[in-house]
Motif scaffolding. Structure first.
Motif, short mmCIF file in Angstrom:
data_model
loop_
_atom_site.label_atom_id
_atom_site.label_comp_id
_atom_site.label_asym_id
_atom_site.label_seq_id
_atom_site.Cartn_x
_atom_site.Cartn_y
_atom_site.Cartn_z
N VAL A 33 0.86 -1.18 0.00
CA VAL A 33 0.00 0.00 0.00
C VAL A 33 0.90 1.23 0.00
O VAL A 33 1.66 1.45 0.94
N ASN A 34 0.81 2.02 -1.07
CA ASN A 34 1.61 3.25 -1.21
C ASN A 34 3.10 2.98 -1.02
O ASN A 34 3.80 3.74 -0.36
N GLY A 35 3.58 1.88 -1.55
CA GLY A 35 4.99 1.54 -1.45
C GLY A 35 5.42 0.92 -0.14
O GLY A 35 6.58 0.61 0.06
N VAL A 36 4.48 0.73 0.79
CA VAL A 36 4.79 0.12 2.08
C VAL A 36 4.29 -1.33 2.06
O VAL A 36 3.13 -1.59 1.74
N THR A 37 5.17 -2.25 2.40
CA THR A 37 4.81 -3.67 2.42
C THR A 37 4.27 -4.02 3.80
O THR A 37 4.93 -3.79 4.81
N ILE A 38 3.08 -4.59 3.82
CA ILE A 38 2.44 -5.00 5.07
C ILE A 38 2.26 -6.50 5.02
O ILE A 38 1.58 -7.03 4.13
#
Length: 118
Positions: A33-38
């Motif tokens: 999400v928006n370049g953030v890996t969760i």
């Protein structure tokens, strides 16, 4: 009533722990999400794409994040592990004291359990 609660707890806690481990092992997946890996885990249908709202992602982050001092973890484990073993193995509920003299109940200091040395 207390006995019923202990019997239910004796079986519920291990089942809860095993189900948590199964969820971590078999349902781990990734969202970007928006370049953030969760990375998180929960049961979901394979092959069907699913999304999480912003509020859900914030809750996942807050539930997955744990910050603790090392001493706090050692202290918590030193209290939790004996309690869990006593609960699962069924420690005796009543203890008897042997008093060699009538009317005298304590000739020495009470016993002390030491888990670690400083």
């Amino acid at each position: 009533m207390k006995r019923l609660f202990l019997n239910i707890t004796r079986y519920f806690l291990p089942v809860l722990f095993v189900s948590y481990l199964v969820s971590l092992t078999f349902f781990t997946h990734v969202h970007v999400v928006n370049g953030v890996t969760i990375v998180h885990s929960h049961p979901f249908k394979k092959g069907a794409a699913h999304q999480h709202s912003t509020v859900e992602l914030i809750h996942i982050h807050s539930l997955s994040n744990l910050t603790a001092d090392g001493a706090a973890v050692v202290f918590a484990l030193s209290l939790f592990i004996p309690f869990l073993l006593c609960l699962l193995l069924g420690c005796p509920q009543h203890t008897r004291f042997n008093a060699p003299y009538h009317g005298v109940t304590a000739l020495r200091a009470p016993p002390v359990i030491r888990f670690f040395t400083i």
